[in-house]
Write an enzyme that holds these catalytic residues in place. Sequence first.
Site, PDB file in Angstrom:
ATOM      1  N   GLY A 234      11.367 -56.972  -9.405  1.00 15.99           N
ATOM      2  CA  GLY A 234      10.032 -56.981  -8.826  1.00 15.99           C
ATOM      3  C   GLY A 234       9.092 -56.052  -9.566  1.00 15.99           C
ATOM      4  N   GLY A 237      10.155 -53.883 -12.563  1.00 20.21           N
ATOM      5  CA  GLY A 237      10.414 -54.433 -13.886  1.00 20.21           C
ATOM      6  C   GLY A 237      11.716 -55.207 -13.938  1.00 20.21           C
ATOM      7  N   GLY A 263       9.890 -65.035 -11.323  1.00 22.27           N
ATOM      8  CA  GLY A 263      11.228 -64.960 -11.901  1.00 22.27           C
ATOM      9  C   GLY A 263      11.479 -66.067 -12.911  1.00 22.27           C
ATOM     10  CG  ASP A 264      11.209 -69.937 -11.576  1.00 22.68           C
ATOM     11  OD1 ASP A 264      12.377 -69.567 -11.372  1.00 22.68           O
ATOM     12  OD2 ASP A 264      10.514 -70.505 -10.713  1.00 22.68           O
TER      13      ASP A 264
END
Length: 331
Positions: A234, A237, A263-264
């Site tokens: 998050g 980092g 995240g993707d």
Amino acid sequence: MIVTVTPNPSIDRTVTLPSPLTRGAVHRIGSVTSQAGGKGVNVARALTLAGVEALALLPAATNDPLLSALQSAGVAYRVVPTIEPARTNLTITEQDGTTTKLNEPGTELDATAVRALTDAVLEAATDAAWVVMSGSLPPGVPNGWYGDIVALLASQPCRIAVDTSDAPLAALVASLDHGAPDLIKPNAEELAGVLGYSPLALEAAVAQGDPEPVVAAARRLIDRGIGAVLATLGAAGAVLVDQNGAWLATPPPITPRSTVGAGDSSLAGYVRAEVGGAVPPQRLQMAVAYGSAAAALPGTTLPTPAEIDLNAVQVKSISPIPTPIDSDKRE
């Protein structure tokens, strides 16, 4: 070419609220967007925006609105035909970046469709530099499917990345003796859960600026054959661990608008850097730059190369690599 595999694709419908979400209240929506979604689809979209050749492989109906959305986005795709269209996932974002997701289970795949999807992955992999398999599994697909594909691809020259959670991630880790991916991308909660650690303990350590428990947890998976672990954390980092070292990357401060697809985007950034010849810390830097850029954009909007600021991401080596977490730190 990068092949992304999304067994459970979706249309991602995102609504923004001008005020905080209140359970049981009536809300007026500020804006609405609908985009092709699913974690592997998002990776393919981000890579396509960067000019990297990508192919999105997914199950879908022939008249599925998802395919029109992919065409509009300029994403190349290959379809395993289904009768029912892809699910629609609803994301609610608030002004401070708080994100609430309501995900449908997805279209059930029967045994014939599962075999067809498996065969399609194996066929596409023959021309791929990477096969990136992402997201949840729809009804009808066994939890061990990702692990089965990893084992089947073991003789292929392509590299394999897996980004999943819950039972499919647990099944993948349980099957590492039969084949291990080159990369997995868990968050802190997923990394802790699959190893039986306390997610709160890992997250608290990260919040206090101590990445070593995350590195130690990742090291256990590296020791079992996984090539690298990219643990996204998050706002803190991400940590990258492989057989040769461990690195922490911290993002610049941003105003978060939506975490959907961050995240993707991180995974897409890693793969983009790797195929461009970058060394591991540079791959991590690109991954975090992509993730932070995505979080600053609305809905499931993905960043373009012009929105990526590598210089704003700080990377440092974590050395020495700590030993695995002691048993008294587990719950």
